[in-house]
Design a protein around this motif. Structure first.
Motif, PDB file in Angstrom:
ATOM      1  N   ILE A   1      67.973  19.093  46.879  1.00  0.00           N
ATOM      2  CA  ILE A   1      67.414  18.168  47.451  1.00  0.00           C
ATOM      3  C   ILE A   1      68.388  18.587  49.644  1.00  0.00           C
ATOM      4  N   ASP A   2      69.711  19.166  48.415  1.00  0.00           N
ATOM      5  CA  ASP A   2      70.561  19.602  50.066  1.00  0.00           C
ATOM      6  C   ASP A   2      69.379  20.670  50.888  1.00  0.00           C
TER       7      ASP A   2
ATOM      8  N   ASP B   1      64.379   7.070  43.710  1.00  0.00           N
ATOM      9  CA  ASP B   1      64.785   7.427  44.865  1.00  0.00           C
ATOM     10  C   ASP B   1      66.244   7.262  44.806  1.00  0.00           C
ATOM     11  N   GLU B   2      66.699   7.122  46.436  1.00  0.00           N
ATOM     12  CA  GLU B   2      68.333   7.637  46.170  1.00  0.00           C
ATOM     13  C   GLU B   2      69.279   6.371  45.297  1.00  0.00           C
ATOM     14  N   THR B   3      68.581   5.322  45.133  1.00  0.00           N
ATOM     15  CA  THR B   3      69.599   4.203  44.697  1.00  0.00           C
ATOM     16  C   THR B   3      68.855   4.199  43.340  1.00  0.00           C
TER      17      THR B   3
ATOM     18  N   GLU C   1      76.740   5.164  43.121  1.00  0.00           N
ATOM     19  CA  GLU C   1      74.424   4.504  44.631  1.00  0.00           C
ATOM     20  C   GLU C   1      73.493   4.912  43.232  1.00  0.00           C
ATOM     21  N   MET C   2      73.550   5.451  42.245  1.00  0.00           N
ATOM     22  CA  MET C   2      72.240   5.432  41.529  1.00  0.00           C
ATOM     23  C   MET C   2      72.857   4.696  39.947  1.00  0.00           C
TER      24      MET C   2
ATOM     25  N   MET D   1      63.862  12.492  43.664  1.00  0.00           N
ATOM     26  CA  MET D   1      64.848  13.151  43.273  1.00  0.00           C
ATOM     27  C   MET D   1      64.647  12.943  41.043  1.00  0.00           C
TER      28      MET D   1
END
Length: 256
Positions: free
Chosen positions: A124-125, A47-49, A89-90, A60
């Motif tokens: 992802i964008d 996930d985003e983290t 952030e990851m 992702m």
């Protein structure tokens, strides 16, 4: 003649070679899946983290450990390299491919032959926001090309829309001659209804344009930035020297 193994691979310029790929003749294949990472490639879906997600949950695509052919830096900009590919952030230690993906949970019992297989769902964008609904462009493209009796290839981009925020614009290559006039409108309606059935009414493309092919580089990559300009009605001012078929831009700029 059914003599050649066909494989679906995942790689990037940045990875220096294939990183997720079947071994021809050894790995059971599943359409639309690049199957499993090569030995030594620790790919995962997070996930985003950076937290691992279970099989069957989209997230992702990352690679958790270094590998020999990986990108090492960006020329004169090591900070951008870290920010782009190893986001803080990851945790700052895992490589972010920039693609969404899902790992198969296998069959109904979770023990199918394709359990753990990777399927790339798109950048992802490359997400459109249509009337508050987030839609992946690759999801819509997949729905279009699943109309196998009619569609050979499709590319989907977004363009600004006063009513819905973004509108879906699809560029479609058919398995027959490029239609024009009333025939083009009829086929476009058929394809819109097909996408509505496959995904939902919100995913119906507002614009559908037909071409003999799509603008591609010589390595076969679709130039989506050019398609975005065409969808917005902008003049093409970007570099097109790497295009294999520059004449297609004029054809796709014509509205039906």
């Amino acid at each position: 003649g059914e003599r050649c193994p066909i494989v679906d691979t995942f790689w990037q310029t940045e990875t220096g070679g294939h990183v997720i790929t079947p071994l021809p003749g050894a790995t059971p294949l599943v359409p639309g899946s690049c199957t499993l990472p090569l030995p030594g490639i620790m790919a995962a879906i997070v996930d985003e983290t950076g937290k691992d997600l279970p099989n069957g949950a989209g997230g992702m695509l990352v690679i958790k450990r270094p590998w020999p052919s990986m990108i090492r830096t960006i020329w004169n900009d090591p900070e951008r390299f870290k920010k782009s590919y190893f986001p803080e952030e990851m945790g700052g230690t895992i490589y972010l491919a920039g693609d969404g993906a899902v790992q198969s949970a296998g069959g109904p019992s979770g023990s199918g032959a394709d359990r753990g297989y990777f399927r790339i769902t798109g950048r992802i964008d490359d997400v459109l926001n249509v009337s508050g609904h987030r839609l992946g462009t690759m999801e819509i493209e997949s729905a279009l090309v699943s109309k196998t009796d009619l569609v050979a290839e499709a590319a989907v981009v977004g363009r600004p829309d006063d009513l819905t925020g973004e509108a879906i614009c699809a560029f479609v290559v058919l398995k027959r001659a490029r239609p024009t006039g009333e025939e083009a409108k009829q086929i476009a309606t058929e394809l819109r209804n097909w996408v509505a059935k496959e995904i939902g009414p919100i995913a119906k493309p507002k614009d559908i344009r037909f071409g003999d092919n799509l603008p591609k580089t010589r390595s076969g990559k679709i130039m989506r930035r050019l398609l975005r300009s065409i969808a917005k009605g902008e003049a093409i001012t970007q570099d097109t020297s790497t295009l294999e078929n520059p004449a297609i831009l004029d054809q796709l700029s014509q509205t039906n």
